[in-house]
Design an enzyme around this catalytic site. Sequence first.
Site, PDB file in Angstrom:
ATOM      1  N   GLU A  51     -56.950   4.484   1.224  1.00 37.29           N
ATOM      2  CA  GLU A  51     -56.963   3.771   2.502  1.00 37.29           C
ATOM      3  C   GLU A  51     -56.211   2.434   2.445  1.00 37.29           C
ATOM      4  O   GLU A  51     -55.615   2.020   3.445  1.00 37.29           O
ATOM      5  CB  GLU A  51     -58.407   3.530   2.963  1.00 37.29           C
ATOM      6  CG  GLU A  51     -59.165   4.787   3.341  1.00 37.29           C
ATOM      7  CD  GLU A  51     -59.876   5.461   2.174  1.00 37.29           C
ATOM      8  OE1 GLU A  51     -60.584   6.454   2.402  1.00 37.29           O
ATOM      9  OE2 GLU A  51     -59.716   4.966   1.019  1.00 37.29           O
ATOM     10  N   PHE A 113     -76.033   7.203   4.564  1.00 38.14           N
ATOM     11  CA  PHE A 113     -74.961   7.538   3.627  1.00 38.14           C
ATOM     12  C   PHE A 113     -73.617   7.052   4.166  1.00 38.14           C
ATOM     13  O   PHE A 113     -73.248   7.334   5.298  1.00 38.14           O
ATOM     14  CB  PHE A 113     -74.920   9.056   3.401  1.00 38.14           C
ATOM     15  CG  PHE A 113     -73.794   9.502   2.507  1.00 38.14           C
ATOM     16  CD1 PHE A 113     -73.793   9.165   1.153  1.00 38.14           C
ATOM     17  CD2 PHE A 113     -72.739  10.255   3.002  1.00 38.14           C
ATOM     18  CE1 PHE A 113     -72.755   9.575   0.331  1.00 38.14           C
ATOM     19  CE2 PHE A 113     -71.703  10.669   2.186  1.00 38.14           C
ATOM     20  CZ  PHE A 113     -71.712  10.330   0.845  1.00 38.14           C
ATOM     21  N   GLN A 114     -72.921   6.296   3.348  1.00 40.35           N
ATOM     22  CA  GLN A 114     -71.604   5.722   3.670  1.00 40.35           C
ATOM     23  C   GLN A 114     -71.648   4.856   4.930  1.00 40.35           C
ATOM     24  O   GLN A 114     -70.678   4.766   5.680  1.00 40.35           O
ATOM     25  CB  GLN A 114     -70.543   6.820   3.801  1.00 40.35           C
ATOM     26  CG  GLN A 114     -70.215   7.476   2.465  1.00 40.35           C
ATOM     27  CD  GLN A 114     -68.965   8.342   2.485  1.00 40.35           C
ATOM     28  OE1 GLN A 114     -68.574   8.873   3.525  1.00 40.35           O
ATOM     29  NE2 GLN A 114     -68.327   8.504   1.341  1.00 40.35           N
ATOM     30  N   LYS A 163     -70.032   8.276  14.965  1.00 39.35           N
ATOM     31  CA  LYS A 163     -69.763   9.710  15.059  1.00 39.35           C
ATOM     32  C   LYS A 163     -70.249  10.313  16.379  1.00 39.35           C
ATOM     33  O   LYS A 163     -69.570  11.167  16.970  1.00 39.35           O
ATOM     34  CB  LYS A 163     -70.406  10.438  13.880  1.00 39.35           C
ATOM     35  CG  LYS A 163     -70.015  11.911  13.783  1.00 39.35           C
ATOM     36  CD  LYS A 163     -70.570  12.533  12.520  1.00 39.35           C
ATOM     37  CE  LYS A 163     -70.179  14.010  12.411  1.00 39.35           C
ATOM     38  NZ  LYS A 163     -68.723  14.190  12.175  1.00 39.35           N
ATOM     39  N   MET A 472     -45.945 -14.651 -12.884  1.00 39.50           N
ATOM     40  CA  MET A 472     -46.185 -15.902 -12.177  1.00 39.50           C
ATOM     41  C   MET A 472     -47.368 -16.659 -12.776  1.00 39.50           C
ATOM     42  O   MET A 472     -47.324 -17.890 -12.935  1.00 39.50           O
ATOM     43  CB  MET A 472     -46.419 -15.645 -10.685  1.00 39.50           C
ATOM     44  CG  MET A 472     -46.470 -16.905  -9.848  1.00 39.50           C
ATOM     45  SD  MET A 472     -44.920 -17.841  -9.896  1.00 39.50           S
ATOM     46  CE  MET A 472     -43.977 -16.983  -8.643  1.00 39.50           C
TER      47      MET A 472
END
Length: 560
Positions: A51, A113-114, A163, A472
């Site tokens: 993602e 969940f999630q 959902k 750097m």
Amino acid sequence: MKISGAKIVVEILIEQGCDTIFGYPGGQVIDLFDELYTAKERIRHILTADEQGAAHAADGYARSTGKVGVVIATSGPGATNLVTGIATAYLDSVPMVAITGNVSCDFIGRDSFQEVDIVGITMPITKHNFIVKDIKDLADTLRTAFKIAKSGRPGPVLVDIPKDIQLAQYEFEANAQPVIPYPLIFSSEQKLKKAAELINASERPYIYFGGGIINGKASAQIMALAEKIDAPMGCSLMGLSAVPSDYPRFLGMQGRHGHYASTVAEDEADLIITLGARFSDRSTWETSRSLKKFSIIHIDIDGAELNKNIPADLSIRGDILDAVERLTAMIDEKKHPAWTSRITKLKEEEKRLTKAARKKIKGKLNPYDMIDTISSYAPDDAIVVTDVGQHQMWTAQRYPLKKPRTFLSSGGLGTMGYGLGAAIGAAMATGKRIVLFTGDGSFGMDLNELATAVSQELPITIVIMDNGVLGMVRQWQTLYLDKHYSNTTLDRKTDFVKLAEAFGAEGGRACDTKQLKKLAEKAFSCSGPFVIDCAVDSDEFVLPMLPPSGSVDDIITEIK
């Protein structure tokens, strides 16, 4: 006709002119992805490796086109993986709409969940965000998200869609036209007249511009202003590509690792005209000393940036294109021969310093020579993308840019791992050759997206400045921490050429300019991704360097 919330989302995306979106499926967006499957002839979805890569791809799509980039992710880890990409877009004023799924409304707040409060998490790094809890609000909320993302100072907007909202049915009526951004803000006539008075009285004017010039489509206008008042100009990292690199009045990027002539000229000016830029700590100076030396005019679309970091003598909020056009019409045409002569001397001094800093180490490539070689083979309309680190600054200093929106880099957040995702987004958006400059440290954070670049057969030339260290940070450790190289020596045995081949790309390794030329010729004739692993010495430094809180008197031009 009643349709599902998931289908409404897809129809709104198409209505808003989206042709390409990026993302990764999951349980809480599975219905949305089913509708994308049904609509695949009207809108394409690009599956990335994760993602974060999708968010950076949406960012690259937006920066290279000026359109709103769109990314989709599921709830929980899918949503949180977007956070770095959203923050990157927020700090660099990139228009983006991030759509996330969530558990059904009845399960929110139960540690399902999630489940994660992505609206709460992203509130500080978005222009606005929404959670849709009623199907009747879905279409207008998405339209508003696009409107906010591209109005005024652009930025990311997140829309979280549970959902059950995706599954619900509702009457949908399409709009004939995409949503129009909020009306422009026009600058005060009185303040513009005051700005004209300050400019007319100046003997050493200097124009400092940023990414607002690109977003505001004001490139020609700021060059017209510079010509009329006989002024040099410099820019922030985000301003690169707004004017051609070879424009005679353009001195290059200024600030921490900016061009010597640009940084010194700003310090010696009696008036700084700041256009579409914020005074970040990487592009400004030791303020208590410098503010006594010159006056500042600051024009920006975002009123929150005015007087935030640097107090200006005159602050003007307004659309940059309109403001510059009106201001240019008000001012007198002037010549400043003494100032022009001084600028010429600064440019000559910069050439001398650049030549002196070029190391010749057997078996290693000098970064400037490498960039010169790559740019000589790249097409004129190539889009240059960078990750973050020394390679980013060398590229910003050296690559010859010709047109706006051809330099993409993470400026405000400094996101290592930004480059390949952004390159994919720019390639999908424009079809142009993409040149990605990265370091072995940065590339280690996003090399998984090679899978995406290969699967989409994208013309991305990846140039790795491979010095075996986090360059750097090592540079700072050398200068300020007695060479305590704590965890900056990578000591990895990764073979990037074999890695490229494993992903299905082509590649090669260069240790000198002759080898690099052969690989560049091959890379730019290749229709898909090509990785060039370039050997660079670990003690190459990005110079000049303006020390933290230092003045131009402290600028470092060589390491002894």
